[in-house]
Design a protein around this motif. Structure first.
Motif, PDB file in Angstrom:
ATOM      1  N   ALA A  93       0.835  -1.201   0.000  1.00 24.06           N
ATOM      2  CA  ALA A  93       0.000   0.000   0.000  1.00 24.06           C
ATOM      3  C   ALA A  93       0.871   1.252   0.000  1.00 24.06           C
ATOM      4  O   ALA A  93       0.592   2.232  -0.696  1.00 24.06           O
ATOM      5  CB  ALA A  93      -0.915  -0.006   1.222  1.00 24.06           C
ATOM      6  N   ALA A  94       1.967   1.203   0.770  1.00 23.19           N
ATOM      7  CA  ALA A  94       2.872   2.358   0.817  1.00 23.19           C
ATOM      8  C   ALA A  94       3.546   2.575  -0.531  1.00 23.19           C
ATOM      9  O   ALA A  94       3.738   3.712  -0.971  1.00 23.19           O
ATOM     10  CB  ALA A  94       3.917   2.149   1.909  1.00 23.19           C
ATOM     11  N   ARG A  95       3.900   1.453  -1.190  1.00 21.99           N
ATOM     12  CA  ARG A  95       4.575   1.573  -2.487  1.00 21.99           C
ATOM     13  C   ARG A  95       3.678   2.223  -3.533  1.00 21.99           C
ATOM     14  O   ARG A  95       4.163   2.814  -4.490  1.00 21.99           O
ATOM     15  CB  ARG A  95       5.053   0.198  -2.965  1.00 21.99           C
ATOM     16  CG  ARG A  95       6.247  -0.327  -2.187  1.00 21.99           C
ATOM     17  CD  ARG A  95       6.929  -1.487  -2.872  1.00 21.99           C
ATOM     18  NE  ARG A  95       6.214  -2.752  -2.718  1.00 21.99           N
ATOM     19  CZ  ARG A  95       6.341  -3.583  -1.683  1.00 21.99           C
ATOM     20  NH1 ARG A  95       7.143  -3.265  -0.682  1.00 21.99           N
ATOM     21  NH2 ARG A  95       5.670  -4.710  -1.638  1.00 21.99           N
ATOM     22  N   ASP A  96       2.339   2.104  -3.364  1.00 24.17           N
ATOM     23  CA  ASP A  96       1.423   2.720  -4.316  1.00 24.17           C
ATOM     24  C   ASP A  96       1.257   4.220  -4.088  1.00 24.17           C
ATOM     25  O   ASP A  96       0.600   4.903  -4.870  1.00 24.17           O
ATOM     26  CB  ASP A  96       0.037   2.042  -4.226  1.00 24.17           C
ATOM     27  CG  ASP A  96       0.097   0.631  -4.802  1.00 24.17           C
ATOM     28  OD1 ASP A  96       1.024   0.360  -5.595  1.00 24.17           O
ATOM     29  OD2 ASP A  96      -0.758  -0.204  -4.431  1.00 24.17           O
ATOM     30  N   LEU A 151       0.260   4.272   8.036  1.00 19.00           N
ATOM     31  CA  LEU A 151      -0.063   2.874   7.721  1.00 19.00           C
ATOM     32  C   LEU A 151      -0.802   2.193   8.870  1.00 19.00           C
ATOM     33  O   LEU A 151      -0.480   2.413  10.044  1.00 19.00           O
ATOM     34  CB  LEU A 151       1.217   2.088   7.448  1.00 19.00           C
ATOM     35  CG  LEU A 151       1.838   2.223   6.059  1.00 19.00           C
ATOM     36  CD1 LEU A 151       3.213   1.553   6.047  1.00 19.00           C
ATOM     37  CD2 LEU A 151       0.939   1.600   4.987  1.00 19.00           C
ATOM     38  N   SER A 152      -1.761   1.333   8.509  1.00 20.68           N
ATOM     39  CA  SER A 152      -2.446   0.544   9.545  1.00 20.68           C
ATOM     40  C   SER A 152      -1.623  -0.676   9.931  1.00 20.68           C
ATOM     41  O   SER A 152      -1.725  -1.189  11.039  1.00 20.68           O
ATOM     42  CB  SER A 152      -3.827   0.119   9.057  1.00 20.68           C
ATOM     43  OG  SER A 152      -3.691  -0.673   7.884  1.00 20.68           O
ATOM     44  N   GLY A 153      -0.814  -1.157   8.989  1.00 24.94           N
ATOM     45  CA  GLY A 153       0.017  -2.319   9.295  1.00 24.94           C
ATOM     46  C   GLY A 153       1.332  -2.228   8.552  1.00 24.94           C
ATOM     47  O   GLY A 153       1.415  -1.634   7.467  1.00 24.94           O
ATOM     48  N   ASP A 194      -2.311  -4.384   3.854  1.00 24.67           N
ATOM     49  CA  ASP A 194      -2.497  -3.282   4.792  1.00 24.67           C
ATOM     50  C   ASP A 194      -2.936  -2.027   4.062  1.00 24.67           C
ATOM     51  O   ASP A 194      -2.777  -1.899   2.859  1.00 24.67           O
ATOM     52  CB  ASP A 194      -1.222  -3.040   5.601  1.00 24.67           C
ATOM     53  CG  ASP A 194       0.006  -3.130   4.728  1.00 24.67           C
ATOM     54  OD1 ASP A 194      -0.021  -2.618   3.608  1.00 24.67           O
ATOM     55  OD2 ASP A 194       0.999  -3.729   5.191  1.00 24.67           O
ATOM     56  N   GLY A 195      -3.486  -1.135   4.814  1.00 22.34           N
ATOM     57  CA  GLY A 195      -3.939   0.129   4.257  1.00 22.34           C
ATOM     58  C   GLY A 195      -3.527   1.258   5.173  1.00 22.34           C
ATOM     59  O   GLY A 195      -2.487   1.176   5.821  1.00 22.34           O
ATOM     60  N   PHE A 196      -4.368   2.255   5.233  1.00 23.77           N
ATOM     61  CA  PHE A 196      -4.010   3.436   6.016  1.00 23.77           C
ATOM     62  C   PHE A 196      -5.025   3.683   7.109  1.00 23.77           C
ATOM     63  O   PHE A 196      -6.199   3.334   6.980  1.00 23.77           O
ATOM     64  CB  PHE A 196      -3.904   4.656   5.099  1.00 23.77           C
ATOM     65  CG  PHE A 196      -2.806   4.495   4.085  1.00 23.77           C
ATOM     66  CD1 PHE A 196      -1.493   4.795   4.416  1.00 23.77           C
ATOM     67  CD2 PHE A 196      -3.075   3.988   2.815  1.00 23.77           C
ATOM     68  CE1 PHE A 196      -0.472   4.614   3.496  1.00 23.77           C
ATOM     69  CE2 PHE A 196      -2.060   3.815   1.892  1.00 23.77           C
ATOM     70  CZ  PHE A 196      -0.750   4.126   2.231  1.00 23.77           C
TER      71      PHE A 196
END
Lengths: 301, 373
Positions: A98-101, A127-129, A135-137
């Motif tokens: 998710a972070a990479r996106d 980040l949530s995880g 994971d998401g935010f």
């Protein structure tokens, strides 16, 4: 003694050099006090160069930097106490799809003794995880920014990021390495000050009392660095080492803190002024220690 | 020796470990504290020969000079393993660590061929005649004189803190040869034969009651020109080469292993006491000594970085050991009281010999940090 290299690989050495050049170009020669409370680095300066993607694993299209390589970068980055979420984003993009996106900066929320804290939480997605699967935010429920942490700008948030053990360990190593960079820079500044500042007609750095204090501070920097490089070394195996990561990193950060305390003393009356800026390093390292302690005390799995 | 030693540090360690297991004398392993002085001396002499026959003498000396042609990493690894295996310390240290590398840099072909083989085989024992009662940290002010006499010199004076003087065949000795020349140009390095009339060795009893050092008196002792190392008046330059070899990684790792034994004992004493945290912190610092050595080995090719690493290492281990023994002295249970009393007194010396903490910090401040003299 296990046969293990203390040195970073080529990626780490080159990237650290790049970070030094980049920051030297933008911030070099500017006293840290002049930029600690501003935003001297636009995010695009970091993302255009791909610096935030340094840790992306090979299978996700990255260059295959090891933790040791990234620690080299974190030491170089730490020298400037630049108020920007580079290390947090590097760790995020290493461990989270998710972070990479995300194009912008990404951070995490760490449970500490003083509550859940997100460094640069007001300007980053949280980040949530980290390393815990899909994971998401976190939805943004941001509290006040801690005025103590001038260059880490921690924000109180309600929910902590869920960390995988190794992800938490790596981020803790990188934050500690950042602390070593800050301590080393602070000592360099103090030594320069002692060469220039004259009393009794001579530079104070010619007095043996100052020399021995500075020399001892270098001993401490070396020890703080050795501790974090050990934890960052390829093949460091938690449980199989004589000292675990938590003890190594907290020892390193306490030692870095001691270095800055000593540097304040070398700066004499200027050392405890806001404008001299030695306190910026101190605040940075004290806050890093709170985060690392939180990260390694409460880490999941 | 096997080829693997030259190619792979892990294999080198394996070979060395295996060799040490068989080579360390059983009597030494079991009863080294209780042996007679005569037997101790014999075991140590034999050990130097065993090292040579096993291919472990002069590990980091170049092969063309009779060494093994390996690096500092192997030298450090071997010393660590030897200390762990409770191997004896032979009498060859000064010859191998100080004299041999200096002969290679400054010696004549004749001197190398006369002295290197004996140093490596363990046949010839060397001592170091540098410090004097009036010249400790300020080495350049030595007053032992070597008066010109025909094709050589006559040496008169006193040296102190001389290890192995009672068993040494030769002394690597710095003396004043040119009394009228300026400081740093008035000294020469001599390779003095200890088996001569006029040489008197007296052991020095230390505060712990043991005697690791001696003082040596010279009265009109002969040294021929063929036994001068480097040119007349160039002794200071030669001495700098010697001192660069003295400090550093090998000493650091050897001390680490000895300290590890003390630390394990200390941790046991401290379990469940108010001192547990203090001891745990010292334990971290001790393990970091081991990693500082690894760092120093990697930095070897960079002279400034190596000076930094080895000076930092010296103050770090010596002062930590003193703190450990202070705590041990305070909390030792009765059955370990004698041990900690001895170690406490013994380690007072560690921050003084091989360059005192004060001298090390001057070196760090001036040569590494660049602070003004």
């Amino acid at each position: 003694m296990t046969v293990r290299r203390m040195r970073a690989g080529e990626i780490g050495v080159l990237a650290a050099e790049g970070v030094r050049d980049l920051l030297g170009g933008v911030l070099g020669g500017t006293p840290v006090a002049d930029y600690a409370e501003t935003d001297p680095l636009g995010w695009s300066v970091l993302s255009d160069g791909g610096w935030d993607e340094l840790g992306v694993p090979e299978e996700a299209g990255g260059a295959g930097a090891t933790l040791r390589d990234l620690a080299e970068v974190a030491v170089a980055w730490g020298r400037f106490c630049a108020p920007a979420p580079l290390i947090e984003t590097i760790a995020a993009k290493r461990w989270s799809a998710a972070a990479r996106d995300q194009a912008g900066p990404v951070t995490v929320a760490v449970p500490t003794a003083a509550g859940v804290m997100a460094p640069y939480g007001a300007t980053c997605r949280v980040l949530s995880g980290l390393g815990t699967g899909p994971d998401g935010f976190l939805s943004e429920v941001a509290g006040p920014t801690d005025p103590f942490a001038l260059t880490l700008r921690t924000v109180s948030v309600d929910t902590a990021t869920a960390f995988a053990g190794e992800a938490a360990r790596e981020l803790a190593v990188l934050w500690t390495a950042e602390g070593v960079g800050a301590a080393r820079r602070c000592l360099t500044d103090a030594v320069d000050y002692a060469k220039g500042r004259k009393q009794f007609g001579v530079p104070i750095g010619s007095f043996q009392a100052i020399k021995h204090r500075a020399a001892h501070a270098l001993e401490l920097v070396e020890r703080a660095e050795t501790a974090v490089l050990w934890a960052a070394a390829d093949g460091y195996a938690e449980g199989a080492e004589s000292i675990d990561t938590r003890r190594l990193l907290l020892h390193s950060l306490s030692t870095s803190q001691e270095v800055v305390e000593s540097c304040i003393q070398i700066h004499g009356g200027m050392g405890f002024t806001w404008e001299m800026g030695v306190h910026v390093y101190l605040r940075h390292i004290v806050t890093l220690r709170e985060l690392v302690e939180g990260l390694l005390s409460h880490r999941a799995r | 020796m096997t080829l693997s030693r030259r190619t792979d540090l892990a294999l080198f360690r394996q070979d060395a470990e295996q060799w040490l297991r068989e080579a360390v004398p059983e009597r030494w392993k079991a009863e080294r504290g209780a042996l007679s002085e005569e037997e101790t001396t014999q075991i140590k002499r034999d050990w130097d020969r065993q090292l040579f026959e096993g291919g472990f003498a002069g590990l980091s000396l170049p092969a063309e000079h009779g060494g093994q042609g390996l690096g500092l990493a192997e030298e450090v690894a071997f010393h660590e393993l030897a200390a762990r295996a409770h191997a004896p310390e032979g009498f060859g240290r000064i010859g191998k660590i100080l004299t041999a590398p200096t002969l290679i840099v400054h010696g004549t072909e004749d001197q190398r061929s006369r002295f290197l083989p004996g140093i490596l085989s363990g046949e010839h024992i060397w001592c170091q005649g540098f410090s004097e009662p009036g010249a400790g940290s300020d080495l350049a002010s030595v007053s032992t004189t070597a008066r010109r006499d025909g094709n050589g010199y006559r040496v008169t004076g006193q040296k102190v803190w001389t290890s192995f003087a009672n068993v040494a065949d030769r002394c690597l000795l710095i003396a004043r040869t040119n009394p009228d020349a300026p400081r740093y140009r008035n000294l020469s390095m001599l390779l003095l034969d200890m088996h001569q009339p006029g040489v008197v060795v007296r052991p020095i009893k230390q505060i712990s009651g043991t005697s690791h050092f001696a003082e040596v008196f010279f009265e009109d002792v002969w040294v021929g020109d063929e036994d001068r190392l480097g040119a007349d008046g160039e002794g200071w330059k030669v001495a700098m080469t010697v001192l660069q070899n003295e400090r550093g990684a090998v000493e650091g790792i050897t001390r680490y292993v000895e300290m590890r034994g003390d630390m394990d004992l200390l941790l046991r004493h401290c379990v469940g006491t108010a001192y547990e945290r203090e001891a745990a912190d010292m334990d971290v610092r001790l393990e970091l000594v081991r990693w500082q050595v690894a760092k120093a080995v990697e930095l070897e090719p960079d002279p400034v970085a190596f000076v930094r690493a080895s000076s930092v290492l010296k103050v770090t281990w010596s002062e930590l050991w003193q703190e450990m023994t202070q705590l041990g002295l305070r909390i030792a249970p009765p059955e370990h009281r004698a041990h900690w009393r001895h170690q406490y007194l013994e380690t007072r010396a560690s921050s003084i010999y091989s360059g005192s903490s004060e001298i090390q910090r001057n070196i760090i401040a001036e040569r590494v940090l660049g602070l003004p003299k």
